[in-house]
Structure formats: C-alpha cells, structure tokens
Design a protein around this motif. Structure first.
Motif, PDB file in Angstrom:
ATOM      1  N   VAL A  67       8.978  -4.708  19.274  1.00 16.72           N
ATOM      2  CA  VAL A  67       8.095  -3.791  20.013  1.00 16.72           C
ATOM      3  C   VAL A  67       7.423  -4.521  21.179  1.00 16.72           C
ATOM      4  CG1 VAL A  67       5.966  -2.431  19.850  1.00 16.72           C
ATOM      5  CG2 VAL A  67       7.686  -2.266  18.048  1.00 16.72           C
ATOM      6  N   VAL A  68       6.895  -5.711  20.907  1.00  9.71           N
ATOM      7  CA  VAL A  68       6.212  -6.486  21.950  1.00  9.71           C
ATOM      8  C   VAL A  68       7.200  -6.911  23.035  1.00  9.71           C
ATOM      9  CG1 VAL A  68       4.964  -8.635  22.405  1.00  9.71           C
ATOM     10  CG2 VAL A  68       4.359  -7.245  20.427  1.00  9.71           C
ATOM     11  N   GLU A  69       8.392  -7.334  22.654  1.00 11.94           N
ATOM     12  CA  GLU A  69       9.393  -7.748  23.641  1.00 11.94           C
ATOM     13  C   GLU A  69       9.799  -6.588  24.553  1.00 11.94           C
ATOM     14  OE1 GLU A  69      12.590  -9.454  21.399  1.00 11.94           O
ATOM     15  OE2 GLU A  69      11.447 -11.274  20.953  1.00 11.94           O
ATOM     16  N   ARG A  70      10.059  -5.401  23.964  1.00 10.09           N
ATOM     17  CA  ARG A  70      10.422  -4.241  24.799  1.00 10.09           C
ATOM     18  C   ARG A  70       9.274  -3.863  25.730  1.00 10.09           C
ATOM     19  NH1 ARG A  70      12.919  -2.570  20.019  1.00 10.09           N
ATOM     20  NH2 ARG A  70      11.150  -1.248  19.483  1.00 10.09           N
ATOM     21  N   TRP A  71       8.041  -3.933  25.232  1.00  6.66           N
ATOM     22  CA  TRP A  71       6.860  -3.612  26.031  1.00  6.66           C
ATOM     23  C   TRP A  71       6.766  -4.575  27.211  1.00  6.66           C
ATOM     24  CZ3 TRP A  71       1.461  -2.923  23.304  1.00  6.66           C
ATOM     25  CH2 TRP A  71       0.504  -2.516  24.240  1.00  6.66           C
ATOM     26  N   ARG A  72       6.948  -5.873  26.933  1.00  6.37           N
ATOM     27  CA  ARG A  72       6.862  -6.888  27.994  1.00  6.37           C
ATOM     28  C   ARG A  72       7.984  -6.712  29.016  1.00  6.37           C
ATOM     29  NH1 ARG A  72       9.639 -11.530  28.470  1.00  6.37           N
ATOM     30  NH2 ARG A  72      10.360 -11.336  26.324  1.00  6.37           N
ATOM     31  N   GLU A  73       9.198  -6.478  28.528  1.00  7.64           N
ATOM     32  CA  GLU A  73      10.336  -6.381  29.435  1.00  7.64           C
ATOM     33  C   GLU A  73      10.330  -5.110  30.276  1.00  7.64           C
ATOM     34  OE1 GLU A  73      13.687  -6.934  26.869  1.00  7.64           O
ATOM     35  OE2 GLU A  73      13.222  -9.059  26.561  1.00  7.64           O
ATOM     36  N   SER A  74       9.866  -3.999  29.726  1.00  9.25           N
ATOM     37  CA  SER A  74       9.863  -2.734  30.466  1.00  9.25           C
ATOM     38  C   SER A  74       8.535  -2.470  31.155  1.00  9.25           C
ATOM     39  CB  SER A  74      10.180  -1.564  29.532  1.00  9.25           C
ATOM     40  OG  SER A  74       9.111  -1.349  28.619  1.00  9.25           O
ATOM     41  N   GLY A  78       0.817  -1.195   0.000  1.00  2.67           N
ATOM     42  CA  GLY A  78       0.000   0.000   0.000  1.00  2.67           C
ATOM     43  C   GLY A  78       0.856   1.253   0.000  1.00  2.67           C
ATOM     44  N   VAL A  79       0.192   2.409   0.043  1.00  7.99           N
ATOM     45  CA  VAL A  79       0.903   3.690  -0.026  1.00  7.99           C
ATOM     46  C   VAL A  79       1.472   4.118   1.318  1.00  7.99           C
ATOM     47  CG1 VAL A  79      -0.422   4.483  -2.012  1.00  7.99           C
ATOM     48  CG2 VAL A  79      -1.223   5.020   0.308  1.00  7.99           C
ATOM     49  N   GLY A  80       1.017   3.524   2.397  1.00  4.46           N
ATOM     50  CA  GLY A  80       1.489   3.898   3.731  1.00  4.46           C
ATOM     51  C   GLY A  80       2.663   3.048   4.184  1.00  4.46           C
ATOM     52  N   THR A  81       3.099   3.308   5.391  1.00  6.92           N
ATOM     53  CA  THR A  81       4.182   2.515   5.974  1.00  6.92           C
ATOM     54  C   THR A  81       3.661   1.110   6.266  1.00  6.92           C
ATOM     55  OG1 THR A  81       3.624   3.305   8.187  1.00  6.92           O
ATOM     56  CG2 THR A  81       5.309   4.524   6.997  1.00  6.92           C
ATOM     57  N   ASP A  82       4.499   0.113   6.041  1.00 10.37           N
ATOM     58  CA  ASP A  82       4.059  -1.257   6.292  1.00 10.37           C
ATOM     59  C   ASP A  82       5.157  -2.137   6.876  1.00 10.37           C
ATOM     60  OD1 ASP A  82       5.612  -1.492   4.013  1.00 10.37           O
ATOM     61  OD2 ASP A  82       4.279  -2.928   3.031  1.00 10.37           O
ATOM     62  N   GLN A  83       6.293  -1.525   7.235  1.00  8.14           N
ATOM     63  CA  GLN A  83       7.386  -2.325   7.767  1.00  8.14           C
ATOM     64  C   GLN A  83       7.845  -1.787   9.110  1.00  8.14           C
ATOM     65  OE1 GLN A  83      10.485  -3.242   4.988  1.00  8.14           O
ATOM     66  NE2 GLN A  83       9.059  -3.404   3.286  1.00  8.14           N
ATOM     67  N   PHE A  84       7.761  -2.636  10.121  1.00  4.58           N
ATOM     68  CA  PHE A  84       8.288  -2.331  11.448  1.00  4.58           C
ATOM     69  C   PHE A  84       8.471  -3.652  12.170  1.00  4.58           C
ATOM     70  CE2 PHE A  84       3.715  -2.079  11.568  1.00  4.58           C
ATOM     71  CZ  PHE A  84       3.326  -2.676  12.752  1.00  4.58           C
ATOM     72  N   ASN A  85       9.359  -3.668  13.153  1.00  2.00           N
ATOM     73  CA  ASN A  85       9.691  -4.901  13.855  1.00  2.00           C
ATOM     74  C   ASN A  85       8.678  -5.136  14.977  1.00  2.00           C
ATOM     75  OD1 ASN A  85      10.802  -7.010  15.317  1.00  2.00           O
ATOM     76  ND2 ASN A  85      12.895  -6.375  14.859  1.00  2.00           N
ATOM     77  N   LYS A  86       7.613  -5.835  14.632  1.00  2.00           N
ATOM     78  CA  LYS A  86       6.514  -6.071  15.575  1.00  2.00           C
ATOM     79  C   LYS A  86       6.960  -6.840  16.815  1.00  2.00           C
ATOM     80  CE  LYS A  86       3.870  -6.432  11.377  1.00  2.00           C
ATOM     81  NZ  LYS A  86       5.035  -6.185  10.535  1.00  2.00           N
ATOM     82  N   MET A  87       7.780  -7.869  16.615  1.00  2.00           N
ATOM     83  CA  MET A  87       8.213  -8.687  17.750  1.00  2.00           C
ATOM     84  C   MET A  87       9.100  -7.886  18.708  1.00  2.00           C
ATOM     85  SD  MET A  87       6.616 -11.439  17.731  1.00  2.00           S
ATOM     86  CE  MET A  87       7.463 -12.155  19.111  1.00  2.00           C
TER      87      MET A  87
END
Length: 82
Positions: free
Chosen positions: A26-33, A15-24
């Motif tokens: 993000v979740v790992e940092r959220w869980r750890e912090s 698509g025309v928008g952003t579509d790539q980011f490291n989902k895992m």
C-alpha cells in the motif's frame, strides 16, 4: 498523511475484525503514484481460510454496508462519512 483505522483488530493483530493486509505494498503504490488509496482491503483469516474482507477507510470515513451482498465481502461496503 492519512489515518486508516482497523475496527475490531487487537493491538497489532488478531481480534474479531480484519487484521491482514499488505501494508508495504500500500505504501509503495502510494509513493509511486503520489495518490493516497481511497480504501485498503483487509482480511480476517481463520485457520487457513479468509472468512471476511472489509475496506479500511481513511479517517473519518467508515465502511458502510451497501444493503446488498454478503456482509463478509468487502465489495458489499463503501467508505462513507459517518
């Protein structure tokens, strides 16, 4: 729980928008912090080049242009209430 919308992304990718980011990561940092991210920086890639980045904001916030800087750079945006 938070919802991060990805404007302009087709179903799952592309698509025309952003579509790539490291989902895992993000979740790992959220869980750890134990702190949810204020934003997630995502990219749009054409060929092998990143041509745009944007912050993904927790709903109901949206990425708002700060009025200065490149509109293709996530640093030129802030998460704001609509």
């Amino acid at each position: 729980m938070r919802l991060y919308m990805v404007p302009g992304m087709n179903h799952c990718q592309g698509g025309v928008g952003t579509d790539q980011f490291n989902k895992m990561a993000v979740v790992e940092r959220w869980r750890e912090s134990n702190t949810a991210p204020e934003q997630i920086v995502a990219a749009h890639v054409s060929g092998n080049n990143v041509d745009m980045t944007r912050p993904l904001c927790p709903y109901p916030q949206v990425a708002a242009y700060k009025g200065v800087g490149s509109t293709n750079d996530a640093a030129s945006f802030a998460c704001k209430m609509p």
